[in-house]
Design a protein around this motif. Sequence first.
Motif, short mmCIF file in Angstrom:
data_model
loop_
_atom_site.label_atom_id
_atom_site.label_comp_id
_atom_site.label_asym_id
_atom_site.label_seq_id
_atom_site.Cartn_x
_atom_site.Cartn_y
_atom_site.Cartn_z
N SER A 130 0.82 -1.22 0.00
CA SER A 130 0.00 0.00 0.00
C SER A 130 0.85 1.27 0.00
CB SER A 130 -0.95 -0.01 1.21
OG SER A 130 -0.19 -0.04 2.38
N SER A 131 0.21 2.36 -0.40
CA SER A 131 0.79 3.71 -0.31
C SER A 131 2.13 3.89 -1.04
CB SER A 131 0.97 4.10 1.17
OG SER A 131 -0.24 3.96 1.84
N GLN A 132 2.23 3.42 -2.27
CA GLN A 132 3.47 3.60 -3.04
C GLN A 132 3.37 4.73 -4.07
OE1 GLN A 132 6.23 1.95 -2.06
NE2 GLN A 132 4.81 1.32 -0.48
N THR A 133 2.14 5.11 -4.46
CA THR A 133 1.98 6.19 -5.42
C THR A 133 2.17 7.51 -4.68
OG1 THR A 133 0.20 4.80 -6.27
CG2 THR A 133 0.46 6.96 -7.29
N PRO A 134 2.92 8.47 -5.21
CA PRO A 134 3.54 8.53 -6.54
C PRO A 134 5.03 8.18 -6.56
CG PRO A 134 3.47 10.72 -5.60
CD PRO A 134 2.97 9.78 -4.54
N LEU A 135 5.49 7.35 -5.64
CA LEU A 135 6.90 6.95 -5.69
C LEU A 135 7.12 5.88 -6.74
CD1 LEU A 135 7.69 6.84 -1.87
CD2 LEU A 135 8.44 8.55 -3.53
N ILE A 136 6.24 4.88 -6.73
CA ILE A 136 6.40 3.73 -7.62
C ILE A 136 5.07 3.50 -8.32
CG2 ILE A 136 6.81 1.22 -7.68
CD1 ILE A 136 8.38 1.64 -5.00
N TYR A 137 4.96 3.89 -9.57
CA TYR A 137 3.73 3.56 -10.29
C TYR A 137 3.90 3.46 -11.79
CZ TYR A 137 2.76 8.68 -10.97
OH TYR A 137 2.82 10.00 -11.29
N ASP A 138 5.08 3.82 -12.34
CA ASP A 138 5.27 3.52 -13.76
C ASP A 138 5.60 2.03 -13.84
OD1 ASP A 138 8.30 2.99 -14.54
OD2 ASP A 138 8.27 4.44 -12.91
N PRO A 139 5.35 1.39 -14.99
CA PRO A 139 5.45 -0.08 -15.04
C PRO A 139 6.86 -0.61 -14.78
CG PRO A 139 5.06 0.86 -17.22
CD PRO A 139 4.83 1.96 -16.24
N CYS A 164 -2.23 0.18 -5.62
CA CYS A 164 -3.25 -0.10 -6.64
C CYS A 164 -2.97 0.60 -7.97
CB CYS A 164 -4.64 0.24 -6.11
SG CYS A 164 -4.81 1.93 -5.51
N THR A 165 -2.47 1.82 -7.94
CA THR A 165 -2.24 2.53 -9.20
C THR A 165 -1.14 1.84 -10.00
OG1 THR A 165 -2.81 4.56 -8.01
CG2 THR A 165 -1.86 4.81 -10.22
N GLY A 166 -0.06 1.48 -9.33
CA GLY A 166 1.07 0.84 -10.01
C GLY A 166 0.73 -0.52 -10.58
N VAL A 167 0.04 -1.36 -9.81
CA VAL A 167 -0.30 -2.68 -10.37
C VAL A 167 -1.36 -2.55 -11.47
CG1 VAL A 167 0.48 -4.04 -8.38
CG2 VAL A 167 -1.92 -3.30 -8.50
N ALA A 196 -7.21 -1.20 -22.79
CA ALA A 196 -7.33 -1.15 -21.33
C ALA A 196 -7.02 0.25 -20.83
CB ALA A 196 -6.39 -2.17 -20.69
N ARG A 197 -7.63 0.62 -19.72
CA ARG A 197 -7.39 1.95 -19.14
C ARG A 197 -7.48 1.88 -17.62
NH1 ARG A 197 -12.91 5.10 -21.21
NH2 ARG A 197 -14.41 3.94 -19.95
N VAL A 198 -6.96 2.90 -16.99
CA VAL A 198 -6.98 2.97 -15.52
C VAL A 198 -8.27 3.67 -15.08
CG1 VAL A 198 -5.83 4.02 -13.52
CG2 VAL A 198 -4.47 2.92 -15.33
N SER A 199 -8.89 3.10 -14.07
CA SER A 199 -10.14 3.66 -13.55
C SER A 199 -10.07 3.74 -12.04
CB SER A 199 -11.32 2.78 -13.93
OG SER A 199 -11.41 2.68 -15.33
#
Length: 317
Positions: A175-184, A195-198, A213-216
């Motif tokens: 949990s709580s990794q965005t915005p440190l880790i979220y690019d693929p 959740c954003t990164g995965v 596919a898109r992020v929602s």
Amino acid sequence: MVRFTALAISTLSIGISDAAQTSCASDEVQFAEGCVSRTSAYQSAYDFLYSNLPSWDKTNKQSLGFHDSVTPDTDGLDDGIATLGLNISLDAQQKFSWAWDLPQDIYQEYVATYAHVNEARVDWRPIITTATSTILDNAPSTTDLSTVEDVVSYINSQMWHTETSGLINNVTFKSSQTPLIYDPMSTLVYGYASCTGVSILFADALKSVGIAARVSGTPAWNGAYENGNHNWIEVYLPETGEWAFMEAAPAGGGETLSNPCDKWFCSPTKMANGTQFFSSRFDSNSGVAYPMAWDLENLEVPGDDRTAYYQDACNKC
Ligand SMILES: *[C@@H]1O[C@H](CO)[C@@H](O)[C@H](O)[C@H]1NC(C)=O
Ligand SMILES: *[C@@H]1O[C@H](CO)[C@@H](O)[C@H](O)[C@H]1NC(C)=O
Ligand SMILES: *[C@@H]1O[C@H](CO)[C@@H](O)[C@H](O)[C@H]1NC(C)=O
């Protein structure tokens, strides 16, 4: 949908052209509307991306591969992740029979695009395409990969483990990794994301095999920021022309595209007080901004307001 039927009873070379036949020539790409020359498909996707760049990508357009000339065959210095990715996405569009039912505008906005939100721009497409191709090539012949839903759920079951993905790391939820880790690429190197990164990695994996596919997600459960936000993905189903949703396996297991109610968050309680929902887009004329919970003042990522859809679907659960 004749092709899906043909595929289902084939020996399952997984939607690869020997299993299902396209009527397009080898220098053409098939979309729902019919065959389009590869050069013209490249040019129109290039124009779409170029004319919708957010300001930060506009500044970096040459690094991303946008030059005055749109010739796909330029020397290495002219390559950029956006245009190289375009080329690879056209390979996927030619290869996978399920992609042939995509309207060309859906392909351009949700398959050919190099990013979902404001994640770092990285060259994910070659490495992720290799991983997803390996996964599909190694699928046991009993694996049913006849519909987009089948392919999505199979990739979601295989892509998070090195043994099956061939990628450098297992990817788990943290949990709580965005915005440190979220690019693929960061998600792969660290081996975890929230959740954003995965979601971004999952959506990119699907794009690599010609699935739109898109992020929602929602920026605030029950309209209150202190209740937190959440992201998942939506997948375009060519059979119905609709978007269906699910989470990446590390964030939520056992979910399907067909049943909204199999997600823990799809419930009347989570919908209460007018929870709002959005999906990310690339079309800067969408008229809606995608609210990024980690960067709420940034209104440059286009979106779709999906509140009515989720309120309707989840209040029935
Ligand atoms: C684009 O694709 C064509 C055909 O697959 C290939 O010959 C060409 O080298 C590719 N160009 C780039 C920049 O990847
Ligand atoms: C990935 O997870 C599996 C167990 O599911 C484990 O055996 C393997 O060592 C892990 N790989 C890495 C690179 O951590
Ligand atoms: C909805 O809003 C009301 C009034 O602010 C509050 O009392 C209630 O707890 C909220 N419900 C949820 C599920 O957040």
